[in-house]
Design an enzyme around this catalytic site. Structure first.
Site, PDB file in Angstrom:
ATOM      1  N   CYS A  74       0.872  -1.170   0.000  1.00 36.41           N
ATOM      2  CA  CYS A  74       0.000   0.000   0.000  1.00 36.41           C
ATOM      3  C   CYS A  74       0.906   1.216   0.000  1.00 36.41           C
ATOM      4  O   CYS A  74       1.523   1.545   1.017  1.00 36.41           O
ATOM      5  CB  CYS A  74      -0.920   0.007   1.212  1.00 36.41           C
ATOM      6  N   HIS A 157      -2.048  -6.023 -10.134  1.00 32.40           N
ATOM      7  CA  HIS A 157      -2.718  -4.884 -10.773  1.00 32.40           C
ATOM      8  C   HIS A 157      -2.981  -5.172 -12.245  1.00 32.40           C
ATOM      9  O   HIS A 157      -2.123  -5.740 -12.939  1.00 32.40           O
ATOM     10  CB  HIS A 157      -1.857  -3.623 -10.684  1.00 32.40           C
ATOM     11  N   GLY A 218      -1.315   1.359  -7.210  1.00 36.67           N
ATOM     12  CA  GLY A 218      -2.018   1.438  -8.491  1.00 36.67           C
ATOM     13  C   GLY A 218      -1.439   2.498  -9.403  1.00 36.67           C
ATOM     14  O   GLY A 218      -1.365   2.318 -10.625  1.00 36.67           O
TER      15      GLY A 218
END
Length: 276
Positions: A74, A157, A218
């Site tokens: 993250c 992803h 991301g």
């Protein structure tokens, strides 16, 4: 059992942060999910527990999604946690360890933090995907969406490239794409509009969290996949709903992410109130 916590965020991607370095905490997936609930708990995109760092790492960061599942990376939380640990140590550079690897983070002028998110992993088994295939053009479609590129930034992803991001029904498409059988561990789904070779827009449906204001890993994946497609260079500003991150894909394969951190509030919670 009353436990202090911090509510932090990076560009609106928000976290509940608990410190278990001195005393272990009885955190189960269900308890983490209950605390992350935005109606009955404190509410967050990711639930973070700090654990002791060892062998060169200043801290171990355990990450759980709002559904209680564990995540390997993250980016926005990495910067937030690094800012806390650096302030404690009186240093401007620390190493945050996750289950996906060690992430060096350093302070920059203007309240910004730059994290080395490690190398982008481009092989189909590294993402992972369900079978051998070209990670630059996955055989996956949803309506006008087709052939995303995939990579791992410590978590899986897939990036779709679209001409008009505002026309994409992310909340409709995101859930089924996250759970598509092509992704055995599910996936974060990014939707990218390339504005020019140095600027892109991104919205992410996060695995286990849904639509968020920003997703650091991301943004890293989006820049890597855009550069692999020849749509951008290896350095770009990524505009997310919550603000901007600067991403660089170095020649050695490592991806650097620069952005702000913030503490929204602090408090204490009763772990017993959130079940076992």
């Amino acid at each position: 059992m009353m436990v202090p916590f911090r509510k932090m965020h990076g560009l609106g991607n928000d976290f509940v942060v608990l410190d278990a370095r001195a005393t272990p905490l009885p955190i189960t997936p269900g308890r983490a999910a209950a605390i992350a609930d935005r109606r009955r708990g404190i509410g967050c995109d990711q639930f973070i527990v700090l654990e002791p760092g060892r062998d060169g790492a200043d801290v171990f960061m355990r990450i759980r999604n709002p559904d209680g599942s564990e995540s390997g990376a993250c980016g926005n939380a990495t910067r937030c946690v690094a800012s806390l640990v650096a302030a404690e140590a009186g240093r401007d550079r620390v190493v945050v360890r996750t289950i996906a690897g060690d992430l060096p983070v350093e302070a920059l002028p203007g309240g910004l933090w730059r994290a080395d998110m490690g190398p982008a992993r481009l092989g189909w088994q590294e993402v992972p995907l369900a079978a051998e295939m070209d990670t630059l053009h996955l055989p996956l479609t949803r309506g006008v969406l087709a052939e995303p590129a995939a990579c791992s930034m410590g978590n899986p992803h897939a990036t779709f490239f679209v001409p008009d991001l505002d026309a994409v029904p992310v909340e409709v498409l995101g859930p089924s794409l996250e759970h598509d059988p092509i992704f055995p561990e599910r996936a974060n789904i990014g939707f990218v509009q390339v504005l020019d070779p140095a600027h892109i827009r991104l919205t992410v449906w996060e695995r286990g969290a849904g639509l968020t204001l920003a997703c650091g890993s991301g943004a890293c994946a989006a820049l890597v996949n855009a550069a692999r497609r020849g749509l951008t260079g290896r350095h770009a500003t990524v505009a997310l709903p919550g603000g901007e991150l600067v991403i660089e894909w170095r020649d050695d394969g490592h991806v650097l992410m620069t952005g702000p951190v913030a503490t929204a509030f602090t408090g204490s919670l009763d772990l017993a109130a959130y079940g076992a």
